[in-house]
Scaffold this active site. Structure first.
Site, PDB file in Angstrom:
ATOM      1  N   SER A  64       0.837  -1.195   0.000  1.00  0.00           N
ATOM      2  CA  SER A  64       0.000   0.000   0.000  1.00  0.00           C
ATOM      3  C   SER A  64       0.880   1.258   0.000  1.00  0.00           C
ATOM      4  CB  SER A  64      -0.966  -0.039   1.189  1.00  0.00           C
ATOM      5  OG  SER A  64      -1.920   0.985   1.105  1.00  0.00           O
ATOM      6  N   HIS A  92      -7.293  -5.079  -1.827  1.00  0.00           N
ATOM      7  CA  HIS A  92      -6.110  -4.296  -1.475  1.00  0.00           C
ATOM      8  C   HIS A  92      -5.269  -4.969  -0.395  1.00  0.00           C
ATOM      9  CE1 HIS A  92      -3.758  -0.628  -0.978  1.00  0.00           C
ATOM     10  NE2 HIS A  92      -3.979  -0.664   0.319  1.00  0.00           N
ATOM     11  N   ASP A 108      -9.058  -4.240  -6.002  1.00  0.00           N
ATOM     12  CA  ASP A 108      -8.564  -3.246  -5.053  1.00  0.00           C
ATOM     13  C   ASP A 108      -9.397  -1.972  -5.168  1.00  0.00           C
ATOM     14  OD1 ASP A 108      -7.088  -1.414  -3.553  1.00  0.00           O
ATOM     15  OD2 ASP A 108      -5.157  -2.215  -4.221  1.00  0.00           O
TER      16      ASP A 108
END
Length: 288
Positions: A157, A235, A203
């Site tokens: 991320s 995600h 995601d």
């Protein structure tokens, strides 16, 4: 630029038990660690090296938030390449803890770090990844096990965005693996470090349409690069033990940190989409 040579290789990782093509130049590569790989060996939860771990407190850290080092216990193979891992926004190192011992058992020193604050942005996370590598090489209790010329970064991320930042800031790194990366910067045309982006099809936080794919599309045409998209994944796929993520990460690190040609077959030719992979792009064959 390091070239990713192509073999008449294995396709999907699901072909269990496939034996790797031996590397005829193994005697010429002092960085190879471990036996000849197979699809089964890179998918295994643990590799051939026994591992230990050491904790670095935030008080001991300089420029990052501390972390856990995973490393092979034996020194008979010589030094190892090393990789630092950064978590995502609001997350701690526990979110990526599954990957540390898995990579270490394949012959790497792995530093799974905490960031200084959980809200640190990608640029800060990139600097912290580099600070962690510097600590690993210069001050850690396992520094004698680390080859300072063979270093890499991984992040999830905002940590994945940080991995891109670190790779751009330090082109001497050997590899970068941003996982479902988030970064407001879209153009990475100056990147020189071999980079594998792992995106997730579903995601909703760092969608592949606005993040992973534009990042990959901006890379230089002559860069060693690959884009892997996890089929139906969210995600947070990198926060849970995942064989596809591990297998490709091991292969990428082995190929570019260890210069181990035996792992080319797991990267090229590109595997076909299946239940684990919705899309895969690779710049192979690469120019020499």
């Amino acid at each position: 630029m390091r070239a990713l040579l192509v073999t008449a290789a294995a396709g999907a990782l699901a072909v269990a038990g496939l034996t790797a093509i031996p590397n005829a130049s193994a005697a010429d590569n002092p960085f190879e660690r471990g036996p000849a790989p197979s699809a089964a060996s890179i998918a295994a939860v643990r590799g051939p090296f026994a591992t230990s771990q050491a904790t670095v407190s935030s008080r001991s850290a300089d420029g990052f938030g501390g972390g856990t080092i995973y490393f092979p216990t034996s020194t008979s193979s010589g030094t190892f390449g090393a990789v630092a891992i950064a978590p995502g926004f609001t997350a701690s190192r526990s979110s990526m803890a599954w990957l540390g011992p898995r990579l270490a058992s394949q012959g790497f020193v792995v530093f799974n770090i905490d960031t200084i604050t959980r809200s640190d942005q990608p640029a800060s996370r990139g600097r912290q990844l580099l600070a962690a590598l510097d600590f690993l090489v210069q001050r850690s209790t396992v520094r004698d096990r680390v080859d300072p010329d063979r270093l890499a970064v991984i992040g999830h991320s905002m940590g994945g965005g940080g991995a891109l930042e670190a790779a751009q800031a330090r082109p001497t790194l050997q590899a970068a693996i941003p996982m479902t990366p988030w970064n407001l910067t879209r153009n990475w045309s100056g990147l020189e470090v071999p980079t594998l982006i792992i995106g997730a099809e579903n995601d909703s936080i760092a969608s592949v349409r606005t993040h992973s794919k534009p990042f990959f599309g901006s890379f230089p045409s002559d860069l060693d690069k690959a884009y892997l998209e996890l089929n139906g994944a969210s995600h947070f796929a990198p926060n849970i033990s995942n064989t596809t993520i591990a297998s490709f990460s091991i292969s990428w690190l082995k190929r570019f940190v260890d210069d181990d040609l035996r792992y080319e077959q797991f990267l090229c030719p590109p595997p076909q989409p299946d239940r684990q992979i919705s899309e895969y792009r690779d710049s192979c064959p690469h120019s020499a």
